[in-house]
Design a protein around this motif. Structure first.
Motif, short mmCIF file in Angstrom:
data_model
loop_
_atom_site.label_atom_id
_atom_site.label_comp_id
_atom_site.label_asym_id
_atom_site.label_seq_id
_atom_site.Cartn_x
_atom_site.Cartn_y
_atom_site.Cartn_z
N CYS A 253 42.37 50.36 43.38
CA CYS A 253 42.38 50.38 44.83
C CYS A 253 42.93 51.70 45.33
O CYS A 253 43.71 52.37 44.64
CB CYS A 253 43.19 49.21 45.40
SG CYS A 253 44.94 49.21 44.95
N LEU A 254 42.49 52.10 46.53
CA LEU A 254 42.93 53.33 47.17
C LEU A 254 43.22 53.05 48.63
O LEU A 254 42.49 52.29 49.29
CB LEU A 254 41.84 54.41 47.10
CG LEU A 254 41.49 55.00 45.74
CD1 LEU A 254 40.23 55.86 45.87
CD2 LEU A 254 42.64 55.83 45.20
N LEU A 255 44.29 53.67 49.15
CA LEU A 255 44.63 53.52 50.56
C LEU A 255 45.36 54.76 51.04
O LEU A 255 46.36 55.17 50.46
CB LEU A 255 45.54 52.29 50.75
CG LEU A 255 46.14 52.11 52.15
CD1 LEU A 255 45.05 51.78 53.16
CD2 LEU A 255 47.21 51.03 52.14
N PHE A 256 44.84 55.37 52.12
CA PHE A 256 45.56 56.44 52.80
C PHE A 256 46.26 55.83 54.01
O PHE A 256 45.65 55.12 54.80
CB PHE A 256 44.60 57.54 53.26
CG PHE A 256 44.21 58.49 52.17
CD1 PHE A 256 45.02 59.55 51.82
CD2 PHE A 256 43.01 58.32 51.49
CE1 PHE A 256 44.66 60.44 50.82
CE2 PHE A 256 42.64 59.20 50.48
CZ PHE A 256 43.47 60.25 50.14
N LEU A 293 57.48 44.86 40.13
CA LEU A 293 56.11 44.35 40.15
C LEU A 293 55.93 43.30 39.05
O LEU A 293 56.47 43.44 37.96
CB LEU A 293 55.11 45.48 39.95
CG LEU A 293 54.99 46.52 41.06
CD1 LEU A 293 53.98 47.59 40.68
CD2 LEU A 293 54.59 45.86 42.36
N PRO A 294 55.14 42.26 39.31
CA PRO A 294 54.90 41.25 38.28
C PRO A 294 53.99 41.74 37.16
O PRO A 294 53.94 41.14 36.09
CB PRO A 294 54.26 40.09 39.04
CG PRO A 294 53.66 40.72 40.26
CD PRO A 294 54.55 41.87 40.61
N SER A 295 53.26 42.83 37.41
CA SER A 295 52.35 43.39 36.41
C SER A 295 52.09 44.85 36.78
O SER A 295 52.18 45.23 37.95
CB SER A 295 51.03 42.61 36.37
OG SER A 295 50.03 43.31 35.66
N ASN A 296 51.73 45.65 35.79
CA ASN A 296 51.36 47.04 36.05
C ASN A 296 49.91 47.18 36.51
O ASN A 296 49.50 48.27 36.92
CB ASN A 296 51.58 47.89 34.81
CG ASN A 296 53.06 48.18 34.57
OD1 ASN A 296 53.87 48.11 35.48
ND2 ASN A 296 53.41 48.49 33.34
N ASN A 297 49.14 46.10 36.40
CA ASN A 297 47.74 46.14 36.80
C ASN A 297 47.65 45.87 38.31
O ASN A 297 47.51 44.73 38.75
CB ASN A 297 46.93 45.10 36.02
CG ASN A 297 45.43 45.29 36.19
OD1 ASN A 297 44.98 46.10 36.99
ND2 ASN A 297 44.66 44.54 35.42
N VAL A 298 47.74 46.94 39.10
CA VAL A 298 47.78 46.84 40.57
C VAL A 298 46.35 46.80 41.10
O VAL A 298 45.57 47.72 40.88
CB VAL A 298 48.57 48.01 41.18
CG1 VAL A 298 48.51 47.97 42.70
CG2 VAL A 298 50.01 47.97 40.69
N ARG A 299 46.03 45.74 41.87
CA ARG A 299 44.67 45.53 42.34
C ARG A 299 44.49 45.72 43.83
O ARG A 299 43.41 46.08 44.31
CB ARG A 299 44.23 44.10 41.96
CG ARG A 299 44.23 43.84 40.47
CD ARG A 299 44.30 42.35 40.17
NE ARG A 299 43.18 41.62 40.70
CZ ARG A 299 42.10 41.26 40.01
NH1 ARG A 299 41.98 41.63 38.74
NH2 ARG A 299 41.13 40.57 40.57
N GLN A 300 45.56 45.47 44.62
CA GLN A 300 45.47 45.58 46.08
C GLN A 300 46.81 46.04 46.64
O GLN A 300 47.86 45.75 46.06
CB GLN A 300 45.11 44.23 46.71
CG GLN A 300 43.70 43.75 46.39
CD GLN A 300 42.63 44.57 47.05
OE1 GLN A 300 42.81 45.12 48.13
NE2 GLN A 300 41.48 44.66 46.40
N VAL A 301 46.75 46.74 47.78
CA VAL A 301 47.96 47.22 48.45
C VAL A 301 47.83 46.97 49.95
O VAL A 301 46.79 47.28 50.54
CB VAL A 301 48.18 48.73 48.20
CG1 VAL A 301 49.39 49.22 48.98
CG2 VAL A 301 48.37 49.01 46.71
N LEU A 302 48.88 46.40 50.55
CA LEU A 302 48.95 46.25 52.00
C LEU A 302 50.30 46.81 52.45
O LEU A 302 51.35 46.32 52.02
CB LEU A 302 48.83 44.78 52.41
CG LEU A 302 49.00 44.48 53.90
CD1 LEU A 302 47.89 45.12 54.73
CD2 LEU A 302 49.07 42.98 54.16
#
Length: 323
Positions: A253-256, A293-302
């Motif tokens: 995922c990417l977010l600016f 974090l519960p995991s290093n596999n980050v899928r979404q960011v808000l």
């Protein structure tokens, strides 16, 4: 004098010890604990989520947090958690692929198509599995499917739009720039770009998985294995990956944000990168399981605010906020 001093000392000691319970002094003697920046984890194990892999996180106009998972929705209303699992509604709430808020309504893409929530559930389109959603800057909604079909929804009806994507492969994202340039990222490694009604396609050599636009107009496309491709005015300029400081070349995922910081979720944790406009001053922060974090596999960011982050992983959510 000596006796008086001793009595005063004893009296002061009793006030300090008993004051809060007896009400003899101002409540300020027992201050509230100072706010602290904490990490909390939400998952099926702790009872908040309907499923652990996080496919989408959005916030609505009432500050509710909606979380899409492979087994339905979880909702945080600011006070408590609620779960929306499989249902008898028109489009059963299972395998939520994407969520978006538009005109105070929640839109979702799931394995049965596309649906909307206002005061009750309603279907938009059902014959194909939904995959990705995006807002049209001029008003409307884009919706793409597992079988590379594309629709534009104007709030009343959905109209299918021809595109060059191979129907054997899902469209992972759809994005329209303010100038009308339209982007599709497909699971066969192709990115499809429409300008002035004409499509062209580029092979990235890796599956495009995420897209975001920075305040300067650059388009960043994250991939599964080749880092991020950077486009300016629709033309590919450079790449950004591990050689440039990213945690991984696998970008989910990417977010600016408004400060032009890049939030990059990878299979090895979360990068927060600032100073991209000034290469000599680039600052790269890293967050992973060692931070909460519960995991290093980050899928979404808000990102709600500077002190409220929601990070979705394959094992639940890590939230960083002031408590």
């Amino acid at each position: 004098m000596k006796k008086y001093t001793i009595n005063l000392f004893l009296a002061s000691t009793l006030i300090l010890v008993l004051g809060c319970e007896t009400g003899n002094i101002e409540p300020k003697c027992c201050p509230e604990p100072a706010p602290q920046l904490v990490w909390e984890t939400y998952s099926t194990a702790t009872g908040e989520l309907v499923d652990n892999p996080i496919n989408a996180i959005v916030q609505d106009a009432d500050a509710n947090i909606w979380i899409g998972t492979p087994n339905g929705l979880s909702l945080w209303d600011g006070q408590e958690w609620n779960q929306v699992k499989r249902s008898y509604h028109l489009l059963p709430l299972i395998r939520i692929e994407d969520l978006i808020i538009w005109e105070d309504s929640l839109y979702l893409a799931n394995q049965y198509g596309f649906a909307i929530w206002r005061t009750n559930w309603d279907g938009i389109y059902g014959p194909d599995s939904g995959k990705a959603l995006a807002l049209d800057p001029d008003g409307g909604l884009w919706a793409a499917s597992q079988n590379a079909r594309l629709w534009h929804y104007n709030g009343e009806r959905a109209q299918e739009v021809d595109n060059p994507a191979d129907p054997q492969y899902a469209i992972n994202f759809v994005f329209e720039e303010a100038n009308g340039r339209l982007w599709l990222g497909a699971e066969d490694g192709q990115v499809h770009i429409r300008e002035a009604g004409i499509w062209r396609s580029e092979d990235l050599g890796a599956v495009p998985s995420a897209i975001s636009q920075n305040p300067n107009g650059q388009i960043w496309i994250g991939t599964q294995g080749a880092g991020a491709f950077i486009y300016q005015n629709g033309q590919q300029r450079e790449q950004f990956g591990q050689n440039e400081g990213a945690l991984s070349n696998t970008i989910n995922c990417l977010l600016f944000d408004e400060r032009n910081r890049l939030w990059m979720g990878t299979d090895r944790g979360l990068n927060v990168i600032s100073g991209l406009d000034t290469p000599d001053d680039v600052l790269i922060n890293i967050y992973d399981i060692s931070d909460g974090l519960p995991s290093n596999n980050v899928r979404q960011v808000l990102i709600i605010s500077e002190t409220d982050w929601w990070i979705g992983t394959d094992r639940g959510i890590g939230r960083r906020y002031i408590k």
